[in-house]
Design an enzyme around this catalytic site. Structure first.
Site, PDB file in Angstrom:
ATOM      1  N   LYS A  99       4.514  -4.732 -69.860  1.00  0.00           N
ATOM      2  CA  LYS A  99       5.543  -4.420 -68.783  1.00  0.00           C
ATOM      3  C   LYS A  99       5.118  -3.929 -67.568  1.00  0.00           C
ATOM      4  O   LYS A  99       5.272  -4.196 -66.647  1.00  0.00           O
ATOM      5  CB  LYS A  99       6.740  -3.545 -69.341  1.00  0.00           C
TER       6      LYS A  99
ATOM      7  N   SER B 235      10.694  -1.395 -68.453  1.00  0.00           N
ATOM      8  CA  SER B 235      11.153  -0.475 -69.375  1.00  0.00           C
ATOM      9  C   SER B 235      10.497   0.938 -69.221  1.00  0.00           C
ATOM     10  O   SER B 235       9.500   1.119 -68.490  1.00  0.00           O
ATOM     11  CB  SER B 235      10.315  -0.768 -70.846  1.00  0.00           C
TER      12      SER B 235
ATOM     13  N   TYR C  75       3.089  -3.025 -75.823  1.00  0.00           N
ATOM     14  CA  TYR C  75       4.343  -3.425 -75.215  1.00  0.00           C
ATOM     15  C   TYR C  75       4.690  -2.777 -73.747  1.00  0.00           C
ATOM     16  O   TYR C  75       5.002  -3.436 -72.795  1.00  0.00           O
ATOM     17  CB  TYR C  75       5.656  -2.956 -75.950  1.00  0.00           C
TER      18      TYR C  75
HETATM   19  N1  LIG Z   1      16.776  -3.265 -75.686  1.00  0.00           N
HETATM   20  C1  LIG Z   1      16.251  -2.539 -74.960  1.00  0.00           C
HETATM   21  O1  LIG Z   1      16.460  -1.178 -75.235  1.00  0.00           O
HETATM   22  C2  LIG Z   1      15.007  -2.511 -74.004  1.00  0.00           C
HETATM   23  C3  LIG Z   1      14.801  -1.636 -73.056  1.00  0.00           C
HETATM   24  C4  LIG Z   1      13.764  -1.635 -72.149  1.00  0.00           C
HETATM   25  C5  LIG Z   1      13.420  -3.008 -71.767  1.00  0.00           C
HETATM   26  N2  LIG Z   1      13.917  -3.966 -72.507  1.00  0.00           N
HETATM   27  C6  LIG Z   1      13.591  -5.429 -72.149  1.00  0.00           C
HETATM   28  O2  LIG Z   1      14.794  -6.238 -71.798  1.00  0.00           O
HETATM   29  C7  LIG Z   1      14.494  -7.514 -72.209  1.00  0.00           C
HETATM   30  C8  LIG Z   1      15.681  -8.170 -73.197  1.00  0.00           C
HETATM   31  O3  LIG Z   1      15.680  -7.340 -74.365  1.00  0.00           O
HETATM   32  P1  LIG Z   1      16.707  -7.609 -75.635  1.00  0.00           P
HETATM   33  O4  LIG Z   1      16.994  -6.278 -75.934  1.00  0.00           O
HETATM   34  O5  LIG Z   1      17.923  -8.281 -74.989  1.00  0.00           O
HETATM   35  O6  LIG Z   1      15.916  -8.390 -76.364  1.00  0.00           O
HETATM   36  P2  LIG Z   1      16.207  -9.808 -77.199  1.00  0.00           P
HETATM   37  O7  LIG Z   1      15.157 -10.114 -78.110  1.00  0.00           O
HETATM   38  O8  LIG Z   1      17.459  -9.607 -77.710  1.00  0.00           O
HETATM   39  O9  LIG Z   1      16.222 -10.961 -76.028  1.00  0.00           O
HETATM   40  C9  LIG Z   1      15.134 -11.656 -75.736  1.00  0.00           C
HETATM   41  C10 LIG Z   1      15.204 -12.937 -75.558  1.00  0.00           C
HETATM   42  O10 LIG Z   1      14.342 -13.518 -75.086  1.00  0.00           O
HETATM   43  C11 LIG Z   1      13.832 -14.788 -75.799  1.00  0.00           C
HETATM   44  N3  LIG Z   1      12.499 -14.997 -75.808  1.00  0.00           N
HETATM   45  C12 LIG Z   1      11.398 -14.453 -76.040  1.00  0.00           C
HETATM   46  N4  LIG Z   1      10.120 -14.964 -75.688  1.00  0.00           N
HETATM   47  C13 LIG Z   1      10.669 -16.131 -75.355  1.00  0.00           C
HETATM   48  C14 LIG Z   1       9.806 -17.142 -74.410  1.00  0.00           C
HETATM   49  N5  LIG Z   1       8.539 -17.039 -74.454  1.00  0.00           N
HETATM   50  N6  LIG Z   1      10.566 -18.093 -73.864  1.00  0.00           N
HETATM   51  C15 LIG Z   1      11.863 -18.078 -73.843  1.00  0.00           C
HETATM   52  N7  LIG Z   1      12.596 -17.199 -74.618  1.00  0.00           N
HETATM   53  C16 LIG Z   1      11.911 -16.240 -74.774  1.00  0.00           C
HETATM   54  C17 LIG Z   1      14.493 -14.504 -77.326  1.00  0.00           C
HETATM   55  O11 LIG Z   1      14.838 -15.757 -77.721  1.00  0.00           O
HETATM   56  C18 LIG Z   1      15.536 -13.545 -76.963  1.00  0.00           C
HETATM   57  O12 LIG Z   1      16.828 -14.475 -76.738  1.00  0.00           O
HETATM   58  C19 LIG Z   1      13.186  -7.764 -72.739  1.00  0.00           C
HETATM   59  O13 LIG Z   1      12.263  -8.148 -71.603  1.00  0.00           O
HETATM   60  C20 LIG Z   1      12.883  -6.355 -73.013  1.00  0.00           C
HETATM   61  O14 LIG Z   1      11.288  -6.031 -73.048  1.00  0.00           O
HETATM   62  C21 LIG Z   1      14.911  -3.850 -73.627  1.00  0.00           C
HETATM   63  O1  LIG Z   2      15.471   3.611 -88.424  1.00  0.00           O
HETATM   64  C1  LIG Z   2      15.330   4.199 -87.397  1.00  0.00           C
HETATM   65  C2  LIG Z   2      15.114   3.655 -86.102  1.00  0.00           C
HETATM   66  C3  LIG Z   2      14.757   4.510 -84.864  1.00  0.00           C
HETATM   67  N1  LIG Z   2      14.911   5.920 -85.090  1.00  0.00           N
HETATM   68  C4  LIG Z   2      14.381   6.774 -83.852  1.00  0.00           C
HETATM   69  O2  LIG Z   2      15.196   6.583 -82.930  1.00  0.00           O
HETATM   70  C5  LIG Z   2      14.533   6.458 -81.688  1.00  0.00           C
HETATM   71  C6  LIG Z   2      15.050   5.217 -80.861  1.00  0.00           C
HETATM   72  O3  LIG Z   2      14.404   4.201 -81.608  1.00  0.00           O
HETATM   73  P1  LIG Z   2      14.650   2.700 -81.213  1.00  0.00           P
HETATM   74  O4  LIG Z   2      16.155   2.545 -81.299  1.00  0.00           O
HETATM   75  O5  LIG Z   2      14.144   2.064 -82.172  1.00  0.00           O
HETATM   76  O6  LIG Z   2      14.247   2.525 -79.707  1.00  0.00           O
HETATM   77  P2  LIG Z   2      12.873   2.761 -78.851  1.00  0.00           P
HETATM   78  O7  LIG Z   2      11.853   2.880 -80.022  1.00  0.00           O
HETATM   79  O8  LIG Z   2      13.223   3.770 -77.974  1.00  0.00           O
HETATM   80  O9  LIG Z   2      12.798   1.349 -77.913  1.00  0.00           O
HETATM   81  C7  LIG Z   2      13.890   0.730 -77.554  1.00  0.00           C
HETATM   82  O10 LIG Z   2      13.974   1.359 -76.243  1.00  0.00           O
HETATM   83  C8  LIG Z   2      12.863   1.111 -75.434  1.00  0.00           C
HETATM   84  C9  LIG Z   2      12.845   1.856 -74.270  1.00  0.00           C
HETATM   85  O11 LIG Z   2      13.172   3.242 -74.554  1.00  0.00           O
HETATM   86  C10 LIG Z   2      12.682  -0.389 -75.156  1.00  0.00           C
HETATM   87  O12 LIG Z   2      11.559  -0.535 -74.220  1.00  0.00           O
HETATM   88  C11 LIG Z   2      12.379  -1.028 -76.443  1.00  0.00           C
HETATM   89  O13 LIG Z   2      12.293  -2.462 -76.129  1.00  0.00           O
HETATM   90  C12 LIG Z   2      13.770  -0.714 -77.351  1.00  0.00           C
HETATM   91  O14 LIG Z   2      13.297  -1.246 -78.682  1.00  0.00           O
HETATM   92  C13 LIG Z   2      13.382   6.641 -81.714  1.00  0.00           C
HETATM   93  O15 LIG Z   2      13.048   8.266 -81.713  1.00  0.00           O
HETATM   94  C14 LIG Z   2      12.979   6.308 -83.314  1.00  0.00           C
HETATM   95  O16 LIG Z   2      11.987   7.050 -83.943  1.00  0.00           O
HETATM   96  C15 LIG Z   2      14.938   6.451 -86.395  1.00  0.00           C
HETATM   97  O17 LIG Z   2      14.589   7.654 -86.369  1.00  0.00           O
HETATM   98  N2  LIG Z   2      14.977   5.761 -87.507  1.00  0.00           N
END
Ligand SMILES: NC(=O)c1ccc[n+]([C@@H]2O[C@H](COP(=O)([O-])OP(=O)(O)OC[C@H]3O[C@@H](n4cnc5c(N)ncnc54)[C@H](O)[C@@H]3O)[C@@H](O)[C@H]2O)c1
Ligand SMILES: O=c1ccn([C@@H]2O[C@H](COP(=O)(O)OP(=O)(O)O[C@H]3O[C@H](CO)[C@@H](O)[C@H](O)[C@H]3O)[C@@H](O)[C@H]2O)c(=O)[nH]1
Length: 332
Positions: A147, A119, A143
Protein backbone atom coordinates in the site's frame (compact mmCIF):
# COMPACT_ATOMS: atom_id res chain seq x y z
CA UNK A 1 -25.48 16.32 -19.17
CA UNK A 2 -24.72 12.59 -19.24
CA UNK A 3 -24.10 10.63 -16.04
CA UNK A 4 -20.35 10.58 -15.26
CA UNK A 5 -19.05 6.99 -15.37
CA UNK A 6 -16.58 5.89 -12.69
CA UNK A 7 -14.54 2.70 -13.03
CA UNK A 8 -14.59 0.88 -9.68
CA UNK A 9 -11.98 -1.87 -9.57
CA UNK A 10 -12.81 -4.38 -6.82
CA UNK A 11 -16.42 -3.17 -6.96
CA UNK A 12 -17.72 -6.67 -6.18
CA UNK A 13 -15.93 -6.62 -2.82
CA UNK A 14 -17.00 -5.37 0.60
CA UNK A 15 -16.09 -1.67 0.47
CA UNK A 16 -16.34 -1.47 -3.33
CA UNK A 17 -19.95 -2.69 -3.51
CA UNK A 18 -21.07 -0.26 -0.80
CA UNK A 19 -19.28 2.55 -2.65
CA UNK A 20 -21.01 1.63 -5.93
CA UNK A 21 -24.36 2.00 -4.18
CA UNK A 22 -23.33 5.41 -2.79
CA UNK A 23 -22.06 6.57 -6.20
CA UNK A 24 -25.28 5.55 -7.94
CA UNK A 25 -27.25 7.41 -5.27
CA UNK A 26 -25.16 10.52 -5.97
CA UNK A 27 -25.79 10.46 -9.73
CA UNK A 28 -22.72 8.61 -11.00
CA UNK A 29 -22.61 5.41 -13.07
CA UNK A 30 -20.32 2.92 -11.28
CA UNK A 31 -18.69 0.49 -13.72
CA UNK A 32 -17.36 -2.45 -11.70
CA UNK A 33 -14.23 -4.28 -12.87
CA UNK A 34 -13.47 -7.30 -10.70
CA UNK A 35 -11.96 -10.77 -11.22
CA UNK A 36 -14.32 -12.21 -8.53
CA UNK A 37 -11.38 -13.83 -6.74
CA UNK A 38 -12.85 -12.51 -3.47
CA UNK A 39 -15.94 -10.59 -4.48
CA UNK A 40 -19.54 -11.48 -5.25
CA UNK A 41 -21.24 -11.06 -8.62
CA UNK A 42 -24.65 -10.60 -6.91
CA UNK A 43 -23.34 -7.49 -5.13
CA UNK A 44 -22.76 -5.72 -8.46
CA UNK A 45 -26.17 -4.11 -8.79
CA UNK A 46 -25.71 -0.42 -9.46
CA UNK A 47 -24.05 -0.41 -12.89
CA UNK A 48 -22.36 -2.54 -15.56
CA UNK A 49 -19.94 -5.35 -14.70
CA UNK A 50 -16.65 -6.19 -16.42
CA UNK A 51 -15.21 -9.51 -15.25
CA UNK A 52 -11.48 -8.91 -15.65
CA UNK A 53 -8.21 -8.77 -13.78
CA UNK A 54 -6.63 -5.38 -13.11
CA UNK A 55 -3.36 -6.75 -14.49
CA UNK A 56 -5.01 -7.18 -17.90
CA UNK A 57 -4.16 -3.64 -19.06
CA UNK A 58 -5.91 -4.01 -22.43
CA UNK A 59 -9.21 -5.03 -20.78
CA UNK A 60 -8.98 -2.15 -18.29
CA UNK A 61 -8.23 0.36 -21.07
CA UNK A 62 -11.11 -1.01 -23.16
CA UNK A 63 -13.51 -0.60 -20.23
CA UNK A 64 -12.32 2.97 -19.67
CA UNK A 65 -12.90 3.84 -23.33
CA UNK A 66 -16.17 1.94 -23.76
CA UNK A 67 -17.82 3.65 -20.80
CA UNK A 68 -16.10 7.06 -21.28
CA UNK A 69 -14.89 6.92 -17.71
CA UNK A 70 -14.13 10.19 -15.86
CA UNK A 71 -12.19 8.74 -12.89
CA UNK A 72 -11.11 5.44 -11.36
CA UNK A 73 -11.61 4.22 -7.79
CA UNK A 74 -9.07 1.46 -7.31
CA UNK A 75 -10.14 -0.96 -4.56
CA UNK A 76 -8.97 -4.22 -6.14
CA UNK A 77 -6.29 -5.78 -3.96
CA UNK A 78 -5.59 -8.55 -1.52
CA UNK A 79 -6.02 -7.28 2.01
CA UNK A 80 -4.88 -9.73 4.69
CA UNK A 81 -1.80 -9.06 6.78
CA UNK A 82 -1.17 -12.70 7.71
CA UNK A 83 -1.61 -13.99 4.17
CA UNK A 84 0.78 -11.30 2.92
CA UNK A 85 3.47 -12.59 5.26
CA UNK A 86 2.95 -16.17 3.99
CA UNK A 87 2.57 -15.30 0.29
CA UNK A 88 4.18 -11.92 -0.43
CA UNK A 89 4.41 -12.66 -4.15
CA UNK A 90 0.65 -12.63 -4.71
CA UNK A 91 0.45 -9.36 -2.76
CA UNK A 92 3.14 -7.53 -4.72
CA UNK A 93 1.77 -8.94 -7.96
CA UNK A 94 -1.92 -8.09 -7.41
CA UNK A 95 -1.54 -4.92 -5.35
CA UNK A 96 1.50 -3.24 -6.95
CA UNK A 97 1.28 -4.90 -10.38
CA UNK A 98 -2.47 -4.29 -10.50
CA UNK A 99 -2.07 -0.59 -9.71
CA UNK A 100 0.67 -0.13 -12.32
CA UNK A 101 -1.52 -1.80 -14.92
CA UNK A 102 -4.57 0.34 -14.06
CA UNK A 103 -2.45 3.51 -14.26
CA UNK A 104 -1.02 2.45 -17.63
CA UNK A 105 -4.55 1.89 -18.91
CA UNK A 106 -5.61 5.29 -17.55
CA UNK A 107 -2.77 7.01 -19.41
CA UNK A 108 -3.63 5.15 -22.62
CA UNK A 109 -7.32 6.11 -22.30
CA UNK A 110 -6.70 9.69 -21.16
CA UNK A 111 -8.16 9.26 -17.65
CA UNK A 112 -6.24 11.41 -15.14
CA UNK A 113 -8.02 10.99 -11.79
CA UNK A 114 -7.55 8.04 -9.44
CA UNK A 115 -8.77 7.34 -5.92
CA UNK A 116 -6.59 4.76 -4.18
CA UNK A 117 -7.47 2.43 -1.28
CA UNK A 118 -4.62 2.74 1.13
CA UNK A 119 -4.54 1.64 4.74
CA UNK A 120 -3.53 2.63 8.23
CA UNK A 121 -1.32 -0.48 7.90
CA UNK A 122 1.15 1.88 6.16
CA UNK A 123 1.87 3.52 9.54
CA UNK A 124 3.16 0.30 11.10
CA UNK A 125 3.50 0.75 14.86
CA UNK A 126 2.81 4.46 15.31
CA UNK A 127 4.79 6.61 17.76
CA UNK A 128 1.54 8.18 18.97
CA UNK A 129 -2.23 7.90 18.53
CA UNK A 130 -4.34 9.44 17.13
CA UNK A 131 -2.27 9.15 13.95
CA UNK A 132 -2.09 12.19 11.68
CA UNK A 133 -1.31 11.90 7.97
CA UNK A 134 2.22 13.28 8.39
CA UNK A 135 3.21 10.56 10.87
CA UNK A 136 6.09 8.33 9.68
CA UNK A 137 5.00 5.48 7.42
CA UNK A 138 6.92 2.35 8.42
CA UNK A 139 4.76 -0.67 7.53
CA UNK A 140 5.62 -3.86 9.37
CA UNK A 141 4.24 -6.42 6.90
CA UNK A 142 4.17 -7.00 3.12
CA UNK A 143 0.51 -5.93 2.83
CA UNK A 144 1.29 -2.53 4.35
CA UNK A 145 4.35 -2.20 2.13
CA UNK A 146 2.32 -2.83 -1.04
CA UNK A 147 0.00 0.00 0.00
CA UNK A 148 2.87 2.38 0.76
CA UNK A 149 4.49 1.58 -2.59
CA UNK A 150 1.13 2.31 -4.24
CA UNK A 151 1.02 5.72 -2.57
CA UNK A 152 4.55 6.51 -3.72
CA UNK A 153 3.76 5.45 -7.28
CA UNK A 154 0.79 7.82 -7.32
CA UNK A 155 2.84 10.73 -5.98
CA UNK A 156 5.51 10.14 -8.67
CA UNK A 157 2.87 9.82 -11.42
CA UNK A 158 1.28 13.09 -10.30
CA UNK A 159 4.60 14.93 -10.72
CA UNK A 160 5.62 13.24 -13.95
CA UNK A 161 2.32 12.68 -15.78
CA UNK A 162 -0.20 15.01 -14.11
CA UNK A 163 -2.20 12.02 -12.82
CA UNK A 164 -4.38 13.42 -10.01
CA UNK A 165 -5.01 11.31 -6.93
CA UNK A 166 -6.82 10.92 -3.67
CA UNK A 167 -4.97 8.52 -1.40
CA UNK A 168 -7.41 7.35 1.28
CA UNK A 169 -6.00 5.47 4.28
CA UNK A 170 -8.89 3.53 5.75
CA UNK A 171 -8.88 2.37 9.32
CA UNK A 172 -11.00 -0.72 10.15
CA UNK A 173 -13.97 -0.97 7.80
CA UNK A 174 -16.97 -2.73 9.34
CA UNK A 175 -20.77 -2.82 9.35
CA UNK A 176 -23.12 -3.15 6.40
CA UNK A 177 -25.52 -1.12 4.28
CA UNK A 178 -27.99 0.55 6.71
CA UNK A 179 -30.82 -0.26 4.26
CA UNK A 180 -29.88 -3.96 4.33
CA UNK A 181 -29.20 -4.30 0.58
CA UNK A 182 -25.60 -5.45 1.15
CA UNK A 183 -24.09 -7.47 3.94
CA UNK A 184 -20.72 -7.60 5.67
CA UNK A 185 -18.68 -10.46 4.27
CA UNK A 186 -15.05 -11.19 3.61
CA UNK A 187 -13.41 -14.10 1.82
CA UNK A 188 -11.92 -15.74 3.89
CA UNK A 189 -13.50 -14.42 7.10
CA UNK A 190 -10.86 -13.29 9.59
CA UNK A 191 -12.28 -9.96 10.82
CA UNK A 192 -13.10 -9.34 14.45
CA UNK A 193 -16.71 -8.12 14.29
CA UNK A 194 -17.96 -10.81 11.85
CA UNK A 195 -16.27 -13.58 13.86
CA UNK A 196 -17.65 -12.21 17.15
CA UNK A 197 -21.15 -12.20 15.62
CA UNK A 198 -20.64 -15.73 14.31
CA UNK A 199 -19.61 -16.84 17.80
CA UNK A 200 -22.70 -15.12 19.26
CA UNK A 201 -24.85 -16.93 16.68
CA UNK A 202 -23.28 -20.29 17.52
CA UNK A 203 -21.90 -20.67 14.00
CA UNK A 204 -18.38 -21.04 15.36
CA UNK A 205 -17.60 -22.43 18.79
CA UNK A 206 -15.85 -19.31 20.11
CA UNK A 207 -13.93 -16.16 19.28
CA UNK A 208 -10.18 -16.30 19.80
CA UNK A 209 -8.92 -13.06 21.38
CA UNK A 210 -5.43 -12.48 20.06
CA UNK A 211 -3.41 -11.00 22.90
CA UNK A 212 -4.41 -9.63 26.28
CA UNK A 213 -0.99 -8.23 27.26
CA UNK A 214 -0.83 -5.18 25.00
CA UNK A 215 0.03 -1.79 26.52
CA UNK A 216 -3.63 -0.68 26.38
CA UNK A 217 -6.06 -0.11 29.30
CA UNK A 218 -7.59 -3.62 29.12
CA UNK A 219 -4.63 -5.33 27.44
CA UNK A 220 -6.35 -5.94 24.08
CA UNK A 221 -5.68 -4.19 20.75
CA UNK A 222 -7.45 -0.94 19.96
CA UNK A 223 -8.77 -0.17 16.47
CA UNK A 224 -10.75 2.66 14.88
CA UNK A 225 -13.84 0.93 13.40
CA UNK A 226 -15.45 2.96 10.65
CA UNK A 227 -18.82 2.08 9.13
CA UNK A 228 -18.52 0.94 5.52
CA UNK A 229 -21.34 3.33 4.52
CA UNK A 230 -19.31 6.23 5.92
CA UNK A 231 -16.26 5.04 3.97
CA UNK A 232 -18.42 4.89 0.85
CA UNK A 233 -19.48 8.47 1.47
CA UNK A 234 -15.83 9.48 1.88
CA UNK A 235 -15.20 8.20 -1.65
CA UNK A 236 -18.13 10.19 -2.98
CA UNK A 237 -16.71 13.33 -1.38
CA UNK A 238 -13.18 12.69 -2.68
CA UNK A 239 -14.54 12.06 -6.17
CA UNK A 240 -16.54 15.30 -6.19
CA UNK A 241 -13.40 17.11 -4.99
CA UNK A 242 -11.17 15.67 -7.75
CA UNK A 243 -13.73 16.09 -10.52
CA UNK A 244 -14.15 19.70 -9.41
CA UNK A 245 -10.43 20.29 -9.99
CA UNK A 246 -9.42 20.04 -6.32
CA UNK A 247 -5.84 19.39 -5.24
CA UNK A 248 -4.43 15.90 -4.70
CA UNK A 249 -5.33 14.42 -1.32
CA UNK A 250 -3.68 12.12 1.22
CA UNK A 251 -6.23 11.48 3.94
CA UNK A 252 -7.05 9.20 6.82
CA UNK A 253 -10.60 7.88 6.81
CA UNK A 254 -11.40 6.97 10.38
CA UNK A 255 -13.54 8.24 13.23
CA UNK A 256 -10.88 9.45 15.65
CA UNK A 257 -12.16 7.01 18.31
CA UNK A 258 -10.79 3.61 19.19
CA UNK A 259 -12.35 0.47 20.68
CA UNK A 260 -10.53 -2.39 22.34
CA UNK A 261 -11.43 -5.98 21.47
CA UNK A 262 -13.22 -6.35 24.81
CA UNK A 263 -15.22 -3.17 24.14
CA UNK A 264 -16.27 -4.56 20.75
CA UNK A 265 -17.34 -7.83 22.38
CA UNK A 266 -19.40 -5.87 24.94
CA UNK A 267 -21.13 -4.06 22.07
CA UNK A 268 -21.90 -7.42 20.40
CA UNK A 269 -23.42 -8.69 23.66
CA UNK A 270 -25.51 -5.53 24.13
CA UNK A 271 -26.81 -5.48 20.56
CA UNK A 272 -27.57 -9.18 20.20
CA UNK A 273 -28.46 -9.99 23.77
CA UNK A 274 -26.31 -13.11 23.42
CA UNK A 275 -23.08 -14.17 25.01
CA UNK A 276 -19.89 -14.34 22.97
CA UNK A 277 -17.84 -17.38 23.95
CA UNK A 278 -14.17 -16.44 23.89
CA UNK A 279 -10.78 -18.06 24.29
CA UNK A 280 -7.81 -15.91 25.31
CA UNK A 281 -4.91 -16.60 22.94
CA UNK A 282 -1.40 -15.34 22.27
CA UNK A 283 -0.85 -12.27 20.14
CA UNK A 284 -1.36 -12.55 16.37
CA UNK A 285 1.91 -11.67 14.60
CA UNK A 286 1.94 -8.28 12.89
CA UNK A 287 -0.80 -6.61 14.99
CA UNK A 288 0.06 -3.09 16.25
CA UNK A 289 -1.35 -2.37 19.75
CA UNK A 290 -3.42 0.69 18.80
CA UNK A 291 -4.47 2.29 15.50
CA UNK A 292 -6.73 5.33 15.75
CA UNK A 293 -7.07 8.05 13.12
CA UNK A 294 -6.61 11.74 13.55
CA UNK A 295 -9.70 12.45 11.45
CA UNK A 296 -9.25 16.23 11.29
CA UNK A 297 -7.81 16.61 7.81
CA UNK A 298 -10.62 14.68 6.07
CA UNK A 299 -13.15 16.80 7.95
CA UNK A 300 -11.42 20.03 6.94
CA UNK A 301 -10.64 19.10 3.31
CA UNK A 302 -13.83 17.21 2.40
CA UNK A 303 -16.34 17.90 5.15
CA UNK A 304 -16.12 14.18 5.96
CA UNK A 305 -18.32 13.46 8.99
CA UNK A 306 -19.09 9.79 9.75
CA UNK A 307 -22.83 9.31 10.39
CA UNK A 308 -23.07 5.60 11.27
CA UNK A 309 -19.78 4.84 12.95
CA UNK A 310 -20.74 4.30 16.60
CA UNK A 311 -19.67 0.77 17.51
CA UNK A 312 -23.22 -0.31 18.42
CA UNK A 313 -24.59 0.93 15.09
CA UNK A 314 -21.82 -0.89 13.22
CA UNK A 315 -22.57 -4.12 15.07
CA UNK A 316 -26.33 -3.72 14.62
CA UNK A 317 -26.00 -3.25 10.88
CA UNK A 318 -23.56 -6.18 10.54
CA UNK A 319 -25.59 -8.57 12.73
CA UNK A 320 -28.15 -9.73 10.11
CA UNK A 321 -25.26 -10.78 7.83
CA UNK A 322 -24.50 -13.50 10.36
CA UNK A 323 -28.00 -14.54 11.29
CA UNK A 324 -27.96 -13.00 14.76
CA UNK A 325 -31.29 -11.67 15.88
CA UNK A 326 -31.24 -8.03 16.80
CA UNK A 327 -32.55 -7.24 20.25
CA UNK A 328 -33.20 -3.56 19.43
CA UNK A 329 -35.18 -3.84 16.19
CA UNK A 330 -36.90 -0.54 16.89
CA UNK A 331 -33.57 1.27 16.82
CA UNK A 332 -32.59 0.20 13.27
N1 LIG B 1 -11.46 -3.82 4.93
C1 LIG B 1 -10.68 -2.94 5.55
O1 LIG B 1 -10.80 -2.73 6.76
C2 LIG B 1 -9.64 -2.17 4.77
C3 LIG B 1 -8.85 -1.25 5.47
C4 LIG B 1 -7.88 -0.54 4.77
C5 LIG B 1 -7.74 -0.70 3.40
N2 LIG B 1 -8.53 -1.60 2.74
C6 LIG B 1 -8.37 -1.72 1.28
O2 LIG B 1 -9.64 -1.47 0.67
C7 LIG B 1 -9.76 -2.23 -0.54
C8 LIG B 1 -11.05 -3.04 -0.52
O3 LIG B 1 -11.04 -3.88 0.63
P1 LIG B 1 -12.25 -4.85 0.96
O4 LIG B 1 -12.25 -5.05 2.43
O5 LIG B 1 -13.49 -4.37 0.28
O6 LIG B 1 -11.73 -6.19 0.30
P2 LIG B 1 -12.51 -7.29 -0.63
O7 LIG B 1 -11.61 -8.47 -0.71
O8 LIG B 1 -13.90 -7.48 -0.13
O9 LIG B 1 -12.59 -6.56 -2.04
C9 LIG B 1 -11.52 -6.59 -2.97
C10 LIG B 1 -12.10 -6.90 -4.33
O10 LIG B 1 -11.04 -6.84 -5.30
C11 LIG B 1 -11.16 -7.95 -6.17
N3 LIG B 1 -9.82 -8.22 -6.70
C12 LIG B 1 -8.71 -8.59 -6.00
N4 LIG B 1 -7.64 -8.69 -6.83
C13 LIG B 1 -8.09 -8.36 -8.08
C14 LIG B 1 -7.47 -8.26 -9.35
N5 LIG B 1 -6.17 -8.53 -9.52
N6 LIG B 1 -8.23 -7.88 -10.40
C15 LIG B 1 -9.55 -7.60 -10.25
N7 LIG B 1 -10.18 -7.69 -9.08
C16 LIG B 1 -9.46 -8.06 -8.00
C17 LIG B 1 -11.73 -9.08 -5.34
O11 LIG B 1 -12.39 -10.06 -6.10
C18 LIG B 1 -12.70 -8.31 -4.43
O12 LIG B 1 -13.99 -8.23 -5.00
C19 LIG B 1 -8.48 -3.08 -0.64
O13 LIG B 1 -7.57 -2.38 -1.49
C20 LIG B 1 -7.97 -3.10 0.79
O14 LIG B 1 -6.58 -3.27 0.83
C21 LIG B 1 -9.48 -2.35 3.39
O1 LIG C 1 -10.58 -13.71 15.51
C1 LIG C 1 -10.07 -12.62 15.75
C2 LIG C 1 -9.88 -11.62 14.74
C3 LIG C 1 -9.26 -10.43 15.07
N1 LIG C 1 -8.85 -10.21 16.34
C4 LIG C 1 -8.18 -8.94 16.69
O2 LIG C 1 -9.05 -7.87 16.38
C5 LIG C 1 -8.34 -6.74 15.92
C6 LIG C 1 -8.85 -6.35 14.53
O3 LIG C 1 -8.52 -7.40 13.63
P1 LIG C 1 -9.15 -7.54 12.16
O4 LIG C 1 -10.62 -7.38 12.22
O5 LIG C 1 -8.59 -8.80 11.57
O6 LIG C 1 -8.57 -6.26 11.39
P2 LIG C 1 -7.07 -5.80 11.14
O7 LIG C 1 -6.10 -6.89 11.27
O8 LIG C 1 -6.87 -4.57 12.01
O9 LIG C 1 -7.07 -5.44 9.56
C7 LIG C 1 -8.14 -4.76 8.90
O10 LIG C 1 -7.94 -3.39 9.03
C8 LIG C 1 -6.73 -2.93 8.42
C9 LIG C 1 -6.63 -1.50 8.78
O11 LIG C 1 -6.41 -1.44 10.19
C10 LIG C 1 -6.80 -3.19 6.92
O12 LIG C 1 -5.67 -2.68 6.27
C11 LIG C 1 -6.98 -4.66 6.66
O13 LIG C 1 -7.14 -4.87 5.27
C12 LIG C 1 -8.18 -5.16 7.42
O14 LIG C 1 -8.26 -6.58 7.29
C13 LIG C 1 -6.85 -7.17 15.90
O15 LIG C 1 -6.27 -6.76 17.11
C14 LIG C 1 -6.93 -8.69 15.89
O16 LIG C 1 -5.82 -9.32 16.49
C15 LIG C 1 -9.03 -11.16 17.34
O17 LIG C 1 -8.64 -10.96 18.49
N2 LIG C 1 -9.63 -12.34 17.00
Amino acid sequence: MSTPAILVTGGAGFIGSHTCKALAGAGYLPVTLDNLSRGNRQDVRWGPFVEADTRDTARVAAALRQHRVSAVIHFAAYAYVGESVEQPEIYYDANVGGLLSVLRACREAGVDKVIFSSSCATYGIPDAVPICEDAPQRPINPYGRTKLIGEQVLIDYARAYGMHHAILRYFNAAGADPAGELSEKHVPETHLIPLALMAAAGRIPRLDVYGTDYPTPDGTCIRDYIHVADLADGHRLALTHLLGGGADLELNLGTGHGQSIFEVLDAVRRVTGRSVPTRLCPRRPGDPPALVADAGRARRMLGFAPQHSGIETIVRHAAPSFGVEKRHEERA
